[in-house]
Design an enzyme around this catalytic site. Structure first.
Site, PDB file in Angstrom:
ATOM      1  N   GLY A 136       0.823  -1.198   0.000  1.00 19.86           N
ATOM      2  CA  GLY A 136       0.000   0.000   0.000  1.00 19.86           C
ATOM      3  C   GLY A 136       0.861   1.253   0.000  1.00 19.86           C
ATOM      4  O   GLY A 136       1.939   1.294  -0.595  1.00 19.86           O
ATOM      5  N   SER A 137       0.402   2.250   0.735  1.00 20.41           N
ATOM      6  CA  SER A 137       1.058   3.560   0.675  1.00 20.41           C
ATOM      7  C   SER A 137       2.457   3.582   1.279  1.00 20.41           C
ATOM      8  O   SER A 137       3.209   4.524   1.047  1.00 20.41           O
ATOM      9  CB  SER A 137       0.195   4.605   1.371  1.00 20.41           C
ATOM     10  OG  SER A 137      -1.042   4.705   0.701  1.00 20.41           O
ATOM     11  N   THR A 138       2.805   2.566   2.067  1.00 20.57           N
ATOM     12  CA  THR A 138       4.176   2.568   2.587  1.00 20.57           C
ATOM     13  C   THR A 138       5.167   2.461   1.434  1.00 20.57           C
ATOM     14  O   THR A 138       6.317   2.865   1.560  1.00 20.57           O
ATOM     15  CB  THR A 138       4.431   1.408   3.576  1.00 20.57           C
ATOM     16  OG1 THR A 138       4.115   0.171   2.924  1.00 20.57           O
ATOM     17  CG2 THR A 138       3.583   1.552   4.829  1.00 20.57           C
TER      18      THR A 138
END
Lengths: 483, 496
Positions: free
Chosen positions: A217-219
């Site tokens: 995801g956004s990591t």
């Protein structure tokens, strides 16, 4: 009649030569192979017959052998079984070994090459040969804090010392009690194993390093940002950030979390985009940089590379040959990007350590039975993930995320914390995975962490990385900083 | 007739005594080591055990001095060594079972059987003054052999143990009559073949380069052979039928010198075995367990799988070159570690080195028997000595070959080593027979035939003793053997 007697005598000699050949074949030529046969309980018995060294965490044995009065001679027991299960693994009569019990087996049994002199000493002094003790890098306080914060939610926590690569905590939930598998009653062990193996929550899987890897995801935007900074952009570079990004060559679009707008005028600085975790900005950035640049940066963080700590770590991956829409999705950690929690902790650790990624390791010291140090871990630089300037810029951007962005729940009073949240979509009907990765303190990093809570954990569909995973990271930071 | 200068042949009983002391030291040492290594102290009955074994050895030694002074000096010590090492291993396995709360007294019983075996051997040596007497009982031996073979099939008497109906229960004891049958059959084959060897060799049709005997000459032998093969079918005993067959072919060859017979015999047996594998599932299972021993489903199949065989191999591999040492291995992990798989047990604890030493001891024993067959002057003695020596060697081959996966596993026991009374008694009788024949083989021919005052029957008109080892040399022309025996029979009758 003497000729046939002589001939029969020769036949008898030939028969015995054949027997001697067969015996030599079994006991010399084939012996190693037969001894290694997994069905050969004799090898196991011989192993059990020796005093197996303990696994030590923070000066206390977490796996140890005690003499018992049965054919195996020794019983393996795990002092805090469930807490350390995924680090120690189990040592079973029926199902063999996992975890450190497997990876450090030769050290624990005392048969490793490095213990050669110790064995000679045993032979000369007539001492009963003993395996060595294996001390882990895990800090009991950090491990306990991580396990407590994760609670009964499915997921994993990995904490590293970014300066050395030492694993400070490795928690995978749900866990199991290795004691039930270490028993000598094979029927009971069989039943217990079958129950654990059939459990849909997969308690035997070490999610931190070897589960089904997760979409980050956004990591993963940390990787995008690193690639962009290495390519010459600055944190203040303006990125295109439409409310909705149409994906080239398809009818699909990418929007932002909750349909929000990233900034006025359709552009936003990279710093701001990371702080608010702007999807459209990073998807567009990914398209601009190209899949190859993203993959190359991911590889510089360790994606795709085999790793053993010495537990075997499943390699994380970035898709081989994505088209434009797939590239855009990959840039925000969706599509076919997959990562282990350890991999994401290694991303943060590399940023924290000025771009130098240290090789993660779980064994700190190996001591022979007389407490003499046989092996001691020496921290090694695994690879350079980015320039020092990039690392510093990225660290500052991550501090912004925790100070006033999506990761405020990871704040520790009086400490500058750097981090990045992630909320990874899985399937349409399941709640998203909640991620957080970061390090603290930002100016003098002592710990890098990655947290994943599967399917939103207790928060369910309301879950975001900032809301569910960040508080767990904070608990880990506090535990490390309180030392 | 005698053209060689006479040699003084020494009885060499002193050599035997020296070797006997060595063998006893080996046996008692092994027994002591088992106790020391397993329990940390000497076995409680070590003194009694040592004295008992010494007495048994010395009794036979004295019997030989008195009744067969020229007997081969190596046979007795070799046998005592094997018997003693077997006892030590059986005791070791008793201890292993006891550690698992399964108290057995195999060693005590085996010691009793050993005493009985030595006693029986002494009786044979004392009663049987001359092996040629046995020739008179050729057909009695045939009947006895056949009865023994079919005895386990008699309802109420025979019992089935572990799938094979080869046991007879008598007053609480289980006996394997087949072990004794092999002696009776050897006597029969020797007696029959020595009488009929000329007709077997010379008369009869010749078909395609293969000389076939007349049916009426071969008849009785075929009957015996058919019966022994029936053992395979009705008693489910692959090993015994293979043993009988080996004995039959070897003695037929000894008598006729026709290699083509061996080829024909092997073809017959090979065909028969293949056919049996097709028809009988238990034979097929044995072949499967041999060829695909390491396949998971064959390994796990029970009964009839290869689990026992492969566990034996694991044990031997665990022993490696030098073994784990007495009491340091885990031979009890193999089923029947004290009987059928004692070779694997010894391979584990004594290593390849120890196992090879044991095999060499057996080889010495068998070859001494062969040497006796060469040295003895009468045809019956040659056939009998050669036959029983071969049967011991062949039994070793079938057992060790089975355990090491050289050939399919059968249910035979290792002579002298394995736990089991029948086998021990029968093999002690065989040793007594070889010793008896070797006495007349090595004894110098008397200076003048029919010397007055001799209390022994004249060993016959052989040529003078050969040089060196004391064994006489056979002139080798077919007529002599026959003639010798005839003359002897005449003498006997005259004395009677």
């Amino acid at each position: 009649m003497n000729t046939p007697v002589r001939r029969i005598a020769v036949v008898v000699i030939a028969m015995f030569l054949a027997l001697m050949g067969a015996a030599t074949w079994v006991q010399y030529v084939q012996a190693a192979q037969l001894n290694a046969d997994p069905r050969n309980v004799r090898t196991l018995y011989r192993e059990y017959d020796n005093f197996r060294g303990p696994v030590v965490v923070g000066g206390e044995p977490v796996a140890s052998s005690t003499p018992v009065d049965d054919p195996f001679g020794f019983q393996r027991s795990y002092a805090q079984g469930p807490l350390y299960a995924h680090a120690t693994g189990f040592y079973s009569v029926v199902f063999g070994r996992t975890g450190i019990e497997r990876a450090a087996n030769e050290l624990l049994t005392g048969s490793a090459d490095s213990l050669f002199w110790s064995r000679i000493e045993d032979l000369v002094t007539g001492r009963q040969p003993q395996g060595s003790s294996v001390e882990l890098t895990i800090d009991p306080a950090v491990q306990q804090a991580a396990a407590a914060a994760l609670g009964s939610q499915r997921g994993a926590v990995v904490a590293l010392d970014p300066r050395t690569g030492a694993v400070l905590a490795m928690v995978s939930s749900p866990t199991y009690d290795p004691n039930v598998l270490a028993g000598h009653d094979t029927t009971a062990v069989n039943e217990a194993y079958r129950a654990l193996d059939a459990d849909p929550a997969e308690p035997l899987v070490n999610r931190a390093i070897a589960g089904d890897t997760y979409p980050p995801g956004s990591t993963f935007k940390l990787v995008d940002a690193a690639a962009a900074l290495e390519a010459g952009l600055t944190p203040d570079s303006e990125l295109a950030a439409p409310d909705v990004l149409p994906l080239p060559g398809s009818s699909a679009t990418i929007g932002n979390f909750g349909g929000a707008s990233c900034g006025p005028g359709g552009t936003v600085t990279m710093r701001e985009a990371l702080r608010t975790s702007c999807n459209t900005a990073f998807a567009q950035l990914g398209l601009d940089l190209g899949a190859d640049a993203l993959r190359e940066q991911a590889q510089r963080f360790g994606f795709g590379a085999p790793l053993s700590i010495p537990l075997t770590v499943v390699p994380s991956r970035f898709p081989e040959d994505p088209d434009a829409p797939q590239t855009a999705l990959s840039a925000i950690g969706q599509y076919d990007v997959r990562a282990t929690p350890l991999q994401m902790a290694m991303v943060s650790a590399a940023i924290a350590n000025g771009g130098e990624q240290m090789e993660p390791y779980l064994i700190s010291t190996v001591r022979s039975a007389d407490l003499e140090v046989v092996e001691e871990a020496s921290p090694d630089v695994l690879r350079t993930s980015m320039s020092q300037a990039t690392a510093q810029a990225l660290a500052e951007m991550m501090v912004g995320v925790v100070e006033s962005g999506t990761g405020t729940a990871a704040q520790v009073p009086g400490v500058r914390v750097a981090g990045k949240t992630g909320t990874a979509q899985t399937t349409d009907d399941a709640a998203p995975h909640a991620w957080f990765t970061g390090f603290a303190p930002a100016d003098d990093p002592q710990v890098a962490v990655a947290v994943i809570v599967e399917n939103g954990g207790d928060a369910g569909n309301e879950a975001t990385g900032g809301r569910v995973a960040a508080p767990i990271a904070r608990a880990v930071f506090e535990a490390v900083l309180a030392r | 007739m005698v053209t060689v200068a006479p040699h003084r042949v020494r009885p060499r009983r002193g050599v035997e005594l020296g070797l006997l002391v060595l063998a006893l030291a080996l046996a008692v040492g092994a027994y002591a080591l088992v106790g020391l290594n397993v329990t940390g102290e000497l076995p409680g009955n070590i003194a009694g055990y040592g004295a008992g074994m010494a007495v048994l050895g010395l009794v036979l030694h004295v019997v030989l001095r008195l009744r067969a002074p020229y007997a081969d000096p190596v046979i007795l010590p070799a046998t005592i060594a094997l018997n003693g090492i077997g006892l030590a291993m059986i005791y070791r396995i008793d201890l292993a079972y006891a550690a698992r709360d399964n108290v057995t007294a195999f060693a005590t019983r085996q010691l009793a059987w050993t005493a009985l075996g030595v006693l029986l051997a002494s009786v044979v040596l004392v009663v049987l003054r001359d092996h040629r007497t046995l020739r008179r009982y050729t057909y009695t031996a045939m009947v006895v052999g056949l009865v023994l073979v079919v005895l386990p099939l008699v309802p109420g008497l025979g019992t089935t143990i572990n799938g094979a109906r080869i046991w007879v229960r008598l007053g609480g004891m289980s006996l394997q009559p087949a072990e004794f049958a092999k002696i009776a059959l050897a006597v029969f084959f020797a007696g029959y073949l020595v009488t009929h060897r000329e007709t077997l060799t010379l008369a009869g049709p010749r078909i395609g380069g293969l000389h076939l005997p007349r049916v009426r000459d071969l008849g009785p032998i075929l009957v015996v052979w058919a019966c022994s093969l029936a053992v395979l079918v009705f008693e489910r005993d692959l090993g015994t039928s293979l043993l009988f067959f080996g004995l039959f072919v070897a003695m037929l060859y000894l008598a006729t010198e026709r290699t083509s017979w061996i080829a024909l015999g092997m073809l017959l047996f090979g065909g028969g075995a293949l056919l049996a594998a097709q028809v009988f599932p238990h034979v097929d299972a044995r072949f499967d367990a041999w060829l695909h021993a390491f396949d998971d489903d064959v390994f796990n199949q029970s009964p009839g799988g290869s689990g026992q065989l492969v566990r034996g191999l694991y044990g031997m591999a665990n022993g490696g070159l030098f073994g784990t040492g007495w009491g340091q291995g885990r031979p009890d992990l193999v089923p029947f570690a004290e009987s059928d798989f004692i070779v694997a047990s010894l391979g584990e604890e004594l290593g390849l080195t120890g196992l090879l030493a044991l095999l060499v001891t057996y080889l010495v024993l068998a070859e001494r028997g062969m040497r006796t067959a060469i040295g003895v002057r009468d045809g019956f003695g040659k056939l009998l000595a050669g036959g029983v020596a071969f049967v011991v060697a062949f039994q070793c081959f079938v057992v060790v070959g089975g355990v090491t996966r050289l050939i399919p596993l059968t249910g035979l026991t290792m002579p002298f080593l394995a736990y089991g009374g029948s086998s021990l008694l029968a093999n002690w009788v065989i040793v007594a027979l070889i010793l008896r024949i070797s006495d007349s083989a090595r004894r110098p021919a008397p200076a003048a035939p029919g010397r007055p005052g001799s209390d022994r029957p004249d060993p016959g008109h052989g040529p003078g003793p050969g040089p060196g080892d004391g064994y006489g040399r056979d002139p080798g022309h077919p007529g002599t053997d026959h003639q010798d025996t005839e003359i002897l029979t005449g003498l006997k009758e005259a004395r009677g």
